[in-house]
Design an enzyme around this catalytic site. Structure first.
Site, PDB file in Angstrom:
ATOM      1  N   ASP A  57       0.693  -1.027  -0.217  1.00 47.48           N
ATOM      2  CA  ASP A  57       0.183  -0.017  -0.020  1.00 47.48           C
ATOM      3  C   ASP A  57       1.164   1.363   0.003  1.00 47.48           C
ATOM      4  OD1 ASP A  57      -3.656   0.121   0.522  1.00 47.48           O
ATOM      5  OD2 ASP A  57      -2.214   2.375   1.124  1.00 47.48           O
ATOM      6  N   GLU A  91     -15.078  -9.976  -6.057  1.00 50.58           N
ATOM      7  CA  GLU A  91     -14.788 -10.511  -4.171  1.00 50.58           C
ATOM      8  C   GLU A  91     -16.057 -10.560  -3.889  1.00 50.58           C
ATOM      9  OE1 GLU A  91     -12.629 -12.714  -2.653  1.00 50.58           O
ATOM     10  OE2 GLU A  91     -13.777 -12.404  -1.308  1.00 50.58           O
ATOM     11  N   PHE A  92     -16.639 -11.670  -2.823  1.00 51.05           N
ATOM     12  CA  PHE A  92     -18.180 -11.729  -2.391  1.00 51.05           C
ATOM     13  C   PHE A  92     -17.973 -11.374  -1.199  1.00 51.05           C
ATOM     14  CE2 PHE A  92     -17.665 -13.692  -6.207  1.00 51.05           C
ATOM     15  CZ  PHE A  92     -18.752 -12.924  -7.575  1.00 51.05           C
ATOM     16  N   ARG A 107     -18.151 -10.286   2.698  1.00 53.64           N
ATOM     17  CA  ARG A 107     -19.317  -9.542   3.284  1.00 53.64           C
ATOM     18  C   ARG A 107     -18.472  -8.412   4.870  1.00 53.64           C
ATOM     19  NH1 ARG A 107     -23.673 -13.726   5.669  1.00 53.64           N
ATOM     20  NH2 ARG A 107     -21.274 -13.975   5.416  1.00 53.64           N
ATOM     21  N   ASN A 140     -24.651  -8.804  -6.409  1.00 46.81           N
ATOM     22  CA  ASN A 140     -25.252  -7.451  -5.475  1.00 46.81           C
ATOM     23  C   ASN A 140     -26.502  -6.176  -5.528  1.00 46.81           C
ATOM     24  OD1 ASN A 140     -23.179  -7.922  -4.041  1.00 46.81           O
ATOM     25  ND2 ASN A 140     -21.377  -6.000  -4.628  1.00 46.81           N
ATOM     26  N   ALA A 176     -36.149  -7.563   7.061  1.00 47.55           N
ATOM     27  CA  ALA A 176     -36.925  -6.069   6.516  1.00 47.55           C
ATOM     28  C   ALA A 176     -36.413  -5.396   7.444  1.00 47.55           C
ATOM     29  CB  ALA A 176     -38.344  -6.147   6.458  1.00 47.55           C
ATOM     30  N   GLY A 217     -27.033  -0.363   3.716  1.00 48.69           N
ATOM     31  CA  GLY A 217     -25.859   0.875   3.424  1.00 48.69           C
ATOM     32  C   GLY A 217     -24.198  -0.089   3.356  1.00 48.69           C
ATOM     33  N   CYS A 254     -20.715  -1.234  -0.530  1.00 47.25           N
ATOM     34  CA  CYS A 254     -20.701  -1.638  -2.107  1.00 47.25           C
ATOM     35  C   CYS A 254     -22.553  -2.384  -2.562  1.00 47.25           C
ATOM     36  CB  CYS A 254     -20.222  -3.530  -1.135  1.00 47.25           C
ATOM     37  SG  CYS A 254     -18.837  -4.003  -1.517  1.00 47.25           S
ATOM     38  N   LYS A 299     -22.362   1.764  -3.574  1.00 47.47           N
ATOM     39  CA  LYS A 299     -22.095   1.962  -5.000  1.00 47.47           C
ATOM     40  C   LYS A 299     -21.507   1.360  -5.406  1.00 47.47           C
ATOM     41  CE  LYS A 299     -17.487   0.161  -3.896  1.00 47.47           C
ATOM     42  NZ  LYS A 299     -17.548  -0.082  -4.908  1.00 47.47           N
TER      43      LYS A 299
HETATM   44  C1  UDX Z   1     -22.126  -7.169   0.307  1.00 46.16           C
HETATM   45  C2  UDX Z   1     -22.147  -8.128  -0.335  1.00 46.16           C
HETATM   46  O1  UDX Z   1     -22.988  -9.303   0.661  1.00 46.16           O
HETATM   47  C3  UDX Z   1     -20.262  -8.703  -0.157  1.00 46.16           C
HETATM   48  O2  UDX Z   1     -21.033 -10.051  -1.108  1.00 46.16           O
HETATM   49  C4  UDX Z   1     -19.844  -7.719  -1.426  1.00 46.16           C
HETATM   50  O3  UDX Z   1     -18.821  -8.695  -1.495  1.00 46.16           O
HETATM   51  C5  UDX Z   1     -19.890  -6.271  -0.548  1.00 46.16           C
HETATM   52  O4  UDX Z   1     -21.577  -5.820  -0.395  1.00 46.16           O
HETATM   53  P1  UDX Z   1     -21.951  -6.042   2.544  1.00 46.16           P
HETATM   54  O5  UDX Z   1     -22.301  -4.381   2.531  1.00 46.16           O
HETATM   55  O6  UDX Z   1     -20.601  -6.120   3.693  1.00 46.16           O
HETATM   56  O7  UDX Z   1     -21.488  -7.047   1.495  1.00 46.16           O
HETATM   57  O8  UDX Z   1     -22.697  -6.154   3.636  1.00 46.16           O
HETATM   58  P2  UDX Z   1     -24.325  -7.069   3.849  1.00 46.16           P
HETATM   59  O9  UDX Z   1     -23.727  -8.287   3.974  1.00 46.16           O
HETATM   60  O10 UDX Z   1     -24.055  -8.174   2.082  1.00 46.16           O
HETATM   61  O11 UDX Z   1     -25.323  -6.342   4.271  1.00 46.16           O
HETATM   62  C6  UDX Z   1     -25.668  -4.862   3.309  1.00 46.16           C
HETATM   63  C7  UDX Z   1     -26.324  -4.009   4.043  1.00 46.16           C
HETATM   64  O12 UDX Z   1     -27.802  -3.944   4.069  1.00 46.16           O
HETATM   65  C8  UDX Z   1     -26.828  -3.753   5.221  1.00 46.16           C
HETATM   66  O13 UDX Z   1     -26.286  -2.406   5.843  1.00 46.16           O
HETATM   67  C9  UDX Z   1     -27.490  -4.666   6.084  1.00 46.16           C
HETATM   68  O14 UDX Z   1     -28.224  -3.895   7.029  1.00 46.16           O
HETATM   69  C10 UDX Z   1     -28.484  -4.740   5.194  1.00 46.16           C
HETATM   70  N1  UDX Z   1     -29.740  -5.508   4.575  1.00 46.16           N
HETATM   71  C11 UDX Z   1     -28.677  -7.384   4.907  1.00 46.16           C
HETATM   72  C12 UDX Z   1     -30.842  -5.611   4.652  1.00 46.16           C
HETATM   73  O15 UDX Z   1     -30.972  -4.685   4.787  1.00 46.16           O
HETATM   74  N2  UDX Z   1     -31.187  -7.171   5.181  1.00 46.16           N
HETATM   75  C13 UDX Z   1     -30.448  -8.429   5.071  1.00 46.16           C
HETATM   76  O16 UDX Z   1     -31.276  -8.867   4.762  1.00 46.16           O
HETATM   77  C14 UDX Z   1     -29.564  -8.168   4.913  1.00 46.16           C
END
Ligand code: UDX
Length: 430
Positions: free
Chosen positions: A30, A151-152, A154, A208, A252, A257, A260, A263
């Site tokens: 980095d 990459e997937f 969380r 996503n 629900a 937020g 990912c 954006k």
């Molecule tokens: C997400 C994708 O899941 C992941 O595969 C990708 O690589 C990056 O983006 P992340 O943003 O880290 O991961 O978290 P995630 O667990 O997906 O939650 C995203 C948002 O959705 C959070 O704000 C969470 O509170 C909200 N959420 C998630 C809900 O409101 N309801 C749900 O049932 C699941």
């Protein structure tokens, strides 16, 4: 294999640890000297369960190294992953400046054949341009293979997700890159999808966008459940048991937020619009998500009346539990709306500290949920940190001025809280 990661953010740090755990020799690069010196000492500069312990172990075993020296990094590695940020521009389009910088850096120090893999989420066609970006700053004529390997993982579950992927997607027009990367991932027991680089880019965005749409879909159904007095939790459970639908991402709440979903949906909408092929369902999913905090504030107002001079306790600032990441966190859009209504706001979060900008606006932070709830008219749960489920809610009731809870994550036990004398309201009835 000897692997280099350029960009030590959430994805770069987690994946370099995961690949070191899979037996490879990994170096993380980095440009940020502070980040690298902290990582060299085995200290993560962000909150992510289990990652630090595993990282320290791999550093000790001499499988994981960190550097800020670009020449040594590029010369010493034939497989290079790019894991830099691709934030949104104001148009919604992804900003590729850090990808281009990484490509130029590789070009500058490249003196032998390389496989360069983009792991960051990038717009359709970026991987095809990568070769040109690398070669434009290079005098070296040896071969360059490019690939896209989305990459997937969380946040909050990063290491677990990195080690246990549902699938690995490798997109490339180079058979050498496809073969090498398939071998690199052989310790991960999951299906490997090999495809074109454009399909790999699309798989990430479409995944996503689909998950974001699933959340907005259930949030809209929850609004109808509010009207019809139907429990959304039961609806989600009953739907999710159908294996074609599945239970995940049917919770629900206040909406999605993070770094990912907001954006990536914007970028895909931008690309679709500019390709003359607008994505109507995704457009609506985004609108539902943006209006969800206001929908909840209106519900709060229906119960407690005008919010002026009312004291609100907001529980949770991170965009989801088990992380200190606040990017696009709905907690802050909720706080903003409470302030607009002239409510007084006191907050608690287990790991996030409020920035000066919020403190200057009169928001107060407390080290415990009990202190934040003291003398409040109501509590709004914005992040489903598990510790909120384990609080002494009887004590909280006695500390509050008025016992109202608005659970924006449907995480608490409504029946129990009502038995303690609380007014309880989630999203989707209760
Ligand atoms: C997400 C994708 O899941 C992941 O595969 C990708 O690589 C990056 O983006 P992340 O943003 O880290 O991961 O978290 P995630 O667990 O997906 O939650 C995203 C948002 O959705 C959070 O704000 C969470 O509170 C909200 N959420 C998630 C809900 O409101 N309801 C749900 O049932 C699941």
């Amino acid at each position: 294999m000897k692997i280099l990661f350029i960009g030590m953010g959430y994805v770069g740090t987690t994946m370099s640890t995961a690949l070191a755990m899979a037996g490879h020799l990994v170096t993380g690069f980095d440009v940020d000297e502070e980040k690298i010196s902290s990582l060299k000492e085995g200290k993560l500069y962000f909150h992510e369960p289990e990652l630090q312990e595993m990282m320290v172990e791999r550093i000790r075993n001499k499988q994981l190294f960190f550097t800020t020296d670009p020449q040594k990094a590029i010369e010493g590695h034939d497989i290079i992953f790019i894991t830099v940020g691709t934030p949104s521009l104001s148009s919604g389009k992804a900003d590729l400046r850090y990808i281009k910088k990484a490509a130029e850096m590789i070009g500058r120090y490249k003196a032998s054949e390389k496989i360069v893999v983009i792991k960051s989420t990038v717009p359709i066609g970026t991987t095809r341009n990568l070769e040109q970006w690398v070669q434009s700053s290079s005098v070296d004529s040896s071969l360059l293979h490019t690939a896209m390997n989305p990459e997937f993982l969380r946040e909050g579950n990063a290491l677990h997700d990195a080690l246990n992927p549902d699938r690995i997607v490798i997109g490339s027009e180079s058979s050498k890159a496809l073969h090498t990367l398939t071998k690199l991932y052989q310790a991960f027991h999951c299906p490997i999808v090999t495809t074109s680089s454009q399909a790999a880019e699309m798989i990430k965005y479409a995944s996503n966008a689909f998950l974001a749409t699933k959340i907005s879909f259930i949030n809209e159904i929850a609004r109808l459940c509010d009207q019809k007095k139907i429990e959304i939790q039961d609806v989600s459970k009953g739907m999710g048991l159908d294996h074609r639908i599945g239970p995940a991402f049917l919770q629900a709440g206040l909406g999605y937020g993070g770094s990912c979903f907001p954006k990536d949906t914007k970028e895909l909408l931008w690309t679709a619009e500019n390709s003359g092929c607008p994505l109507h369902i995704l457009q609506e999913a985004e609108k539902v998500n943006q209006s969800q905090p206001q929908y909840f504030i209106d519900k709060i107002k229906q119960k407690v009346g005008p919010l002026e001079k009312k004291k609100a306790a907001v529980f949770g600032l991170s965009f989801k539990p088990h992380t200190d990441d606040t990017r696009e966190s709905v907690s802050f859009s909720t706080i903003e709306k409470l302030l607009l209504e002239k409510a007084q706001v006191q907050v608690h979060d287990p790991v996030v500290k409020l920035t000066k900008n919020w403190l200057d606006q009169g928001v107060e932070q407390f080290p415990s949920a009990y202190a934040a709830a003291k003398d409040c008219d109501f509590i709004v749960i914005c992040t489903d940190w598990p510790e909120y489920g384990e609080l002494d809610w009887g004590k909280i009731h006695s500390l509050m001025k008025d016992g109202s809870i608005f659970d924006g994550r449907n995480m608490l036990d409504a029946v129990y809280l009502k038995s303690l004398g609380f007014h309880y309201q989630g999203i989707g009835y209760e």
